[in-house]
Design an enzyme around this catalytic site. Structure first.
Site, PDB file in Angstrom:
ATOM      1  N   ALA A  62       0.849  -1.189   0.000  1.00 58.61           N
ATOM      2  CA  ALA A  62       0.000   0.000   0.000  1.00 58.61           C
ATOM      3  C   ALA A  62       0.885   1.239   0.000  1.00 58.61           C
ATOM      4  O   ALA A  62       2.039   1.176   0.420  1.00 58.61           O
ATOM      5  CB  ALA A  62      -0.879  -0.009   1.244  1.00 58.61           C
TER       6      ALA A  62
ATOM      7  N   GLY B 180       0.628  -4.979   1.060  1.00 61.13           N
ATOM      8  CA  GLY B 180      -0.555  -4.951   0.186  1.00 61.13           C
ATOM      9  C   GLY B 180      -0.285  -5.555  -1.173  1.00 61.13           C
ATOM     10  O   GLY B 180      -1.205  -6.068  -1.823  1.00 61.13           O
TER      11      GLY B 180
ATOM     12  N   GLU C 233      -0.785  -9.098  -0.572  1.00 59.66           N
ATOM     13  CA  GLU C 233      -2.225  -9.299  -0.320  1.00 59.66           C
ATOM     14  C   GLU C 233      -3.007  -9.279  -1.641  1.00 59.66           C
ATOM     15  O   GLU C 233      -3.935 -10.065  -1.834  1.00 59.66           O
ATOM     16  CB  GLU C 233      -2.726  -8.242   0.658  1.00 59.66           C
ATOM     17  CG  GLU C 233      -2.238  -8.464   2.082  1.00 59.66           C
ATOM     18  CD  GLU C 233      -2.566  -7.312   2.998  1.00 59.66           C
ATOM     19  OE1 GLU C 233      -3.272  -7.535   3.990  1.00 59.66           O
ATOM     20  OE2 GLU C 233      -2.125  -6.180   2.703  1.00 59.66           O
TER      21      GLU C 233
ATOM     22  N   GLU D  30       4.459  -5.269   7.395  1.00 59.25           N
ATOM     23  CA  GLU D  30       3.640  -4.249   8.062  1.00 59.25           C
ATOM     24  C   GLU D  30       4.069  -4.010   9.511  1.00 59.25           C
ATOM     25  O   GLU D  30       4.045  -2.882   9.998  1.00 59.25           O
ATOM     26  CB  GLU D  30       2.159  -4.668   8.043  1.00 59.25           C
ATOM     27  CG  GLU D  30       1.456  -4.462   6.713  1.00 59.25           C
ATOM     28  CD  GLU D  30       1.633  -5.625   5.760  1.00 59.25           C
ATOM     29  OE1 GLU D  30       0.909  -5.697   4.761  1.00 59.25           O
ATOM     30  OE2 GLU D  30       2.532  -6.467   6.005  1.00 59.25           O
TER      31      GLU D  30
HETATM   32  N1  T1G Z   1       4.569   3.357  -0.154  1.00 62.20           N
HETATM   33  C1  T1G Z   1       5.007   4.574  -0.568  1.00 62.20           C
HETATM   34  N2  T1G Z   1       6.309   4.858  -0.894  1.00 62.20           N
HETATM   35  C2  T1G Z   1       7.172   3.850  -0.787  1.00 62.20           C
HETATM   36  C3  T1G Z   1       6.789   2.557  -0.339  1.00 62.20           C
HETATM   37  C4  T1G Z   1       5.417   2.327  -0.032  1.00 62.20           C
HETATM   38  N3  T1G Z   1       4.959   1.143   0.371  1.00 62.20           N
HETATM   39  N4  T1G Z   1       7.905   1.787  -0.314  1.00 62.20           N
HETATM   40  C5  T1G Z   1       8.925   2.570  -0.735  1.00 62.20           C
HETATM   41  N5  T1G Z   1       8.497   3.795  -1.020  1.00 62.20           N
HETATM   42  C6  T1G Z   1       9.285   4.929  -1.537  1.00 62.20           C
HETATM   43  C7  T1G Z   1      10.380   5.393  -0.569  1.00 62.20           C
HETATM   44  O1  T1G Z   1       9.882   6.296   0.347  1.00 62.20           O
HETATM   45  C8  T1G Z   1      11.379   6.016  -1.529  1.00 62.20           C
HETATM   46  O2  T1G Z   1      10.893   7.277  -1.881  1.00 62.20           O
HETATM   47  C9  T1G Z   1      11.284   5.137  -2.767  1.00 62.20           C
HETATM   48  O3  T1G Z   1      10.006   4.471  -2.666  1.00 62.20           O
HETATM   49  C10 T1G Z   1      12.354   4.081  -2.835  1.00 62.20           C
HETATM   50  O4  T1G Z   1      12.357   3.383  -1.608  1.00 62.20           O
HETATM   51  C11 T1G Z   1      -2.622  -2.905   3.127  1.00 62.20           C
HETATM   52  C12 T1G Z   1      -1.179  -1.356   4.851  1.00 62.20           C
HETATM   53  C13 T1G Z   1      10.528  -1.751  -1.233  1.00 62.20           C
HETATM   54  C14 T1G Z   1      12.414  -2.752  -0.018  1.00 62.20           C
HETATM   55  O5  T1G Z   1       6.592  -1.892   4.398  1.00 62.20           O
HETATM   56  O6  T1G Z   1      10.787  -1.741   2.449  1.00 62.20           O
HETATM   57  O7  T1G Z   1       0.939  -2.636   2.479  1.00 62.20           O
HETATM   58  O8  T1G Z   1      12.660   8.647  -0.890  1.00 62.20           O
HETATM   59  O9  T1G Z   1      14.631   4.130  -0.844  1.00 62.20           O
HETATM   60  O10 T1G Z   1      16.110   0.742  -0.623  1.00 62.20           O
HETATM   61  O11 T1G Z   1      -1.686  -4.468   4.541  1.00 62.20           O
HETATM   62  O12 T1G Z   1      11.270   0.742   0.156  1.00 62.20           O
HETATM   63  O13 T1G Z   1      12.760   8.055  -3.309  1.00 62.20           O
HETATM   64  O14 T1G Z   1      11.004   9.633  -2.423  1.00 62.20           O
HETATM   65  O15 T1G Z   1      13.377   2.336   0.390  1.00 62.20           O
HETATM   66  O16 T1G Z   1      15.347  -0.043  -2.902  1.00 62.20           O
HETATM   67  C15 T1G Z   1       4.081  -2.474   3.448  1.00 62.20           C
HETATM   68  C16 T1G Z   1       8.242  -0.564   2.421  1.00 62.20           C
HETATM   69  C17 T1G Z   1       3.277  -1.228   3.296  1.00 62.20           C
HETATM   70  C18 T1G Z   1       7.638  -1.907   2.280  1.00 62.20           C
HETATM   71  C19 T1G Z   1      12.766  -0.803  -1.564  1.00 62.20           C
HETATM   72  N6  T1G Z   1       5.292  -2.339   2.670  1.00 62.20           N
HETATM   73  N7  T1G Z   1       9.320  -0.316   1.474  1.00 62.20           N
HETATM   74  O17 T1G Z   1      13.924  -0.417  -0.866  1.00 62.20           O
HETATM   75  O18 T1G Z   1      14.291   1.910  -1.920  1.00 62.20           O
HETATM   76  S1  T1G Z   1       1.893  -1.268   4.368  1.00 62.20           S
HETATM   77  C20 T1G Z   1       6.458  -2.039   3.209  1.00 62.20           C
HETATM   78  C21 T1G Z   1      10.520  -0.917   1.600  1.00 62.20           C
HETATM   79  C22 T1G Z   1       0.773  -2.232   3.572  1.00 62.20           C
HETATM   80  C23 T1G Z   1      -1.349  -3.468   3.657  1.00 62.20           C
HETATM   81  C24 T1G Z   1      -0.459  -2.521   4.377  1.00 62.20           C
HETATM   82  C25 T1G Z   1      11.587  -0.499   0.638  1.00 62.20           C
HETATM   83  C26 T1G Z   1      11.771  -1.472  -0.551  1.00 62.20           C
HETATM   84  P1  T1G Z   1      11.873   8.448  -2.132  1.00 62.20           P
HETATM   85  P2  T1G Z   1      13.717   2.957  -0.893  1.00 62.20           P
HETATM   86  P3  T1G Z   1      15.030   0.532  -1.610  1.00 62.20           P
END
Ligand code: T1G
Length: 704
Positions: free
Chosen positions: A63, A102, A105, A125
């Site tokens: 998400a 997500g 999911e 999450e």
């Molecule tokens: N949403 C929005 N922006 C995101 C994002 C996300 N999920 N993940 C990364 N970004 C942005 C980040 O801020 C950065 O932006 C750019 O992407 C590159 O990221 C319904 C509610 C995927 C392993 O917890 O772990 O789903 O700084 O620098 O080192 O149940 O990002 O360039 O402007 O980290 O290559 C669950 C979170 C969401 C994964 C990539 N997902 N992301 O790592 O690049 S909650 C997560 C990461 C959810 C559902 C629930 C890592 C990555 P900017 P980066 P990276």
């Protein structure tokens, strides 16, 4: 049709491709786009199966976290999933790179999952203080069992495609060309007349019992210390034994609760703060300067830090040359690195082949001249100004002017060191933390001479080493050590003089959430290291007495900590268990009476309040002096380098949750009670008077 989702018909297969760079977050536009193409597919003649895939590096990072602070626009991910699940034709998802949160999911709502062999699938999450909110706690148990699902969601770390297949989460794993292989898989399904297979209709293979729950929570006890999200996860997964509709409603309510929690606000703050700290703002925008390629790195000084830094670069795939004028030190360094890899092989963290390959890239030499073909040279010799100046001026004379020279000093003036060279613009501090190969934080110390090219190379280094980078201006102790010495540790010592014991102070702060209390950290790092740092400090600045009386006396007494079996605590041979030592209490009582300090009972609450408030006060000073660019940077330094609990968000975020006027009132209370070094910092007074916060300060100061 939204610009983030494309549709194409390939024979009887409708191919849906998500494209929302950089990580295909399932934003509102993606959700709307998916609904639009599903509607189009339903009305397109000849479509007998759907294939959902993504472009770019990964399938989806889940998400859109940036949308969490706003009401979620329709369609929701749950609505998209119900549309997919109820389609009368098979829906296949093809996963490459990563499918997280997500994103996974969404995949679990598809009827068949197809993954590339290098793909990873996970529910991270919990690292954001939330529970899966789009059916993850209901569909994952139906696919892999409730117990396995609990493990995956509590752990948060992704599993490999092969593991996912073994668990039943993935139906097939592809070797190469994903798109073609996935289309072949769809054709085979059609040939076999395999229909839709809604996950929501599956029944659970197992039910969770209390023993399994307790075992799972115990397995993650250390990572989840002081947290609460895990309780909501357990409650949600327990609900998966109910009919799907009931379970999903319970999950939705618990997900909302987790999203609003302080824990999640703090963890999301740290998530974005870590990504922001990696960017340069204002006059130092890295975009102006393309950093040179980094293939070969040289380290000068084969001590503990030098060897750890060398290992970090070797682990990141670079050629490494470590130099020391003492051959014995080089041998010791090689042996330390070799034995560290050997224990990683024993723990199956890496294979023997990888260990051998890394040792092949770990070269050493006594000849300084051999480092000239390195793209970057880092000095990590003994913490002595004259010795470091000598090394830097020698490097300056043999390296081309554009080559970056970094110093790993933690206490000396980087500016003074840079002026020992003819090109101070190519010098900066790269402050690694023990153990350098594992610690996440890298403090990048810039001087007034440091060039944008040099700075952007330093950021390239951090990204290569997968470290969190924070820029500090050159000043004593940079960001972290300054706050540790002038705030947190100093106050801990003061509390010892006033009546608390080392164990009481450490336990109170560990219960607050710190990985380890200050006295135990001092014993681990070596009390002499702190004493040496203060000797360097006093050459540049003064600090009124008492200032680390106890630690410096322990050093004089040879009680250096774990390495000598005695420090603030005593340690049995071969044990790291910190045992109280009456001799230390006697010493503290003596030092206190020499200064007329009356000793008294001190509560844990006072210990925590004083140590954290002093951290916040000195943090505000570091901001005011421009040593740190953002309050959020300070939070990143303390959560990734000094064991401050991530789920509390860091000292400055925590101050905002307390409210700066409350913080100010308490600091003034201690200023009256304890004197000058508790004087409230003007920045806190100003922000409190304006009813503002550090977060707002960040927003205004970085936009200038
Ligand atoms: N949403 C929005 N922006 C995101 C994002 C996300 N999920 N993940 C990364 N970004 C942005 C980040 O801020 C950065 O932006 C750019 O992407 C590159 O990221 C319904 C509610 C995927 C392993 O917890 O772990 O789903 O700084 O620098 O080192 O149940 O990002 O360039 O402007 O980290 O290559 C669950 C979170 C969401 C994964 C990539 N997902 N992301 O790592 O690049 S909650 C997560 C990461 C959810 C559902 C629930 C890592 C990555 P900017 P980066 P990276």
């Amino acid at each position: 049709m939204s610009g983030t989702v494309a549709f194409e018909q390939v024979g009887p297969i409708g191919v849906i491709c998500i494209s929302n760079p950089p990580v295909n977050a399932i934003s509102h536009s993606v959700r709307q786009g998916l609904i639009d193409v599903i509607t189009r597919a339903e009305t397109s003649p000849g479509i007998r199966a759907l294939l959902i895939m993504s472009s770019g590096e990964i399938f989806s990072a889940g998400a859109d976290i940036a949308e969490f602070d706003h009401p979620q626009g329709e369609p929701s991910l749950q609505q998209v999933q119900s549309r997919i699940e109820s389609l009368p034709i098979p829906v296949v998802v093809a996963i490459h790179g990563l499918a997280l949160g997500g994103g996974l999911e969404l995949a679990m709502a598809c009827h068949y999952r197809f993954a590339h062999k290098n793909a990873k699938l996970g529910m991270p999450e919990i690292t954001l203080g939330i529970i899966p909110g789009a059916g993850g706690t209901q569909r994952l148990p139906r696919l892999i069992g409730a117990c396995a699902a609990l493990g995956m969601i509590l752990f948060g770390t992704p599993v490999s495609a092969l593991d996912a297949k073994a668990k039943g989460l993935v139906d097939e794993v592809a070797e190469n060309d994903m798109r073609e292989a996935a289309l072949r898989f769809c054709e085979r399904l059609l040939r076999d007349q395999a229909g839709p297979r809604p996950t929501c209709n599956r029944t659970l293979a197992d039910h969770l019992n209390e023993t399994e729950i307790a075992a799972a929570l115990q397995a993650h006890a250390r990572a989840l210390k002081g947290r609460t999200t895990q309780d909501l996860v357990v409650e949600a997964i327990k609900a998966s034994k109910l009919p799907f509709g009931q379970g999903i409603a319970i999950e939705a309510a618990l997900a909302q609760k987790s999203l609003a929690s302080r824990e999640s606000l703090a963890l999301r703050h740290v998530f974005f703060a870590e990504r922001e700290s990696g960017k340069l703002s204002g006059q130092f925008s890295a975009k102006q300067a393309q950093p040179p390629a980094l293939r070969r790195v040289a380290i000068i000084g084969a001590g503990t830090m030098g060897s750890g830094i060398a290992m970090a670069f070797v682990d990141a795939g670079l050629e490494m040359l470590i130099n020391d004028n003492d051959p014995a030190a080089l041998t010791r360094s090689r042996e330390i690195v070799q034995s560290t890899y050997a224990s990683s092989v024993r723990r199956r963290r890496i294979t023997q082949d990888i260990a051998d390959e890394r040792m092949r890239r770990f070269r050493s030499t006594v000849a300084l001249a051999e480092v000239t073909d390195a793209d970057l040279v880092i000095e990590a010799v003994f913490e002595d100004m004259e010795l470091k100046k000598d090394v830097l001026s020698k490097l300056d004379s043999i390296l081309p002017p554009e080559r970056l020279i970094a110093t790993n000093t933690s206490t000396l003036s980087v500016t003074e060191l840079s002026l020992a060279t003819a090109y101070p613009g190519r010098v900066l501090g790269l402050h690694f933390f023990v153990p350098a190969q594992a610690s996440k934080l890298l403090e990048i110390v810039r001087t007034d001479h440091t060039s944008p090219e040099t700075l952007s190379t330093a950021f390239r280094v951090a990204k290569l080493l997968k470290k969190v980078a924070v820029v500090s201006r050159d000043a004593f102790g940079f960001i972290g050590n300054r706050m540790m010495l002038d705030g947190y540790f100093r106050e801990a010592e003061q509390l010892l003089l006033e009546g608390a014991t080392p164990a009481q102070v450490d336990t109170a702060l560990e219960n607050f959430g710190f990985a380890m209390g200050p006295q135990r950290v001092s014993d681990l790092g070596g009390n002499d290291v702190g004493t040496k740092a203060r000797i360097q400090l006093f050459k540049r600045e003064s600090r009124p007495d008492p200032y680390f009386l106890i630690a410096d006396r322990l050093t004089e007494m040879g009680r250096l900590g774990q390495k000598t079996g005695r420090g603030f605590y005593r340690y049995e041979d071969g044990s790291r268990e910190a045992l109280p030592d009456a001799e230390v209490v006697d010493l503290i009582e003596k030092l206190a009476s020499e200064r007329g300090i009356l000793r008294r009972e001190i509560s844990d609450q006072e210990i925590v309040e004083r140590c954290i408030l002093s951290l916040i006060n000195v943090g505000a000073m570091v901001l005011e002096e421009g040593i740190a660019a953002r309050a959020a940077d300070i939070d990143v330094v303390w959560t990734s380098g000094y064991g401050f609990p991530r789920h509390v968000g860091g000292p400055m975020f925590y101050a905002d949750t307390l409210g700066l006027s409350n913080v100010l009132q308490r600091i003034r209370h201690y200023h009256e009670k304890l004197g000058h070094y508790w004087r409230p910092v003007r920045l806190i007074e100003r922000l409190a008077a304006e009813g503002s916060s550090f977060e707002q300060w960040d927003r205004t100061s970085t936009s200038q």
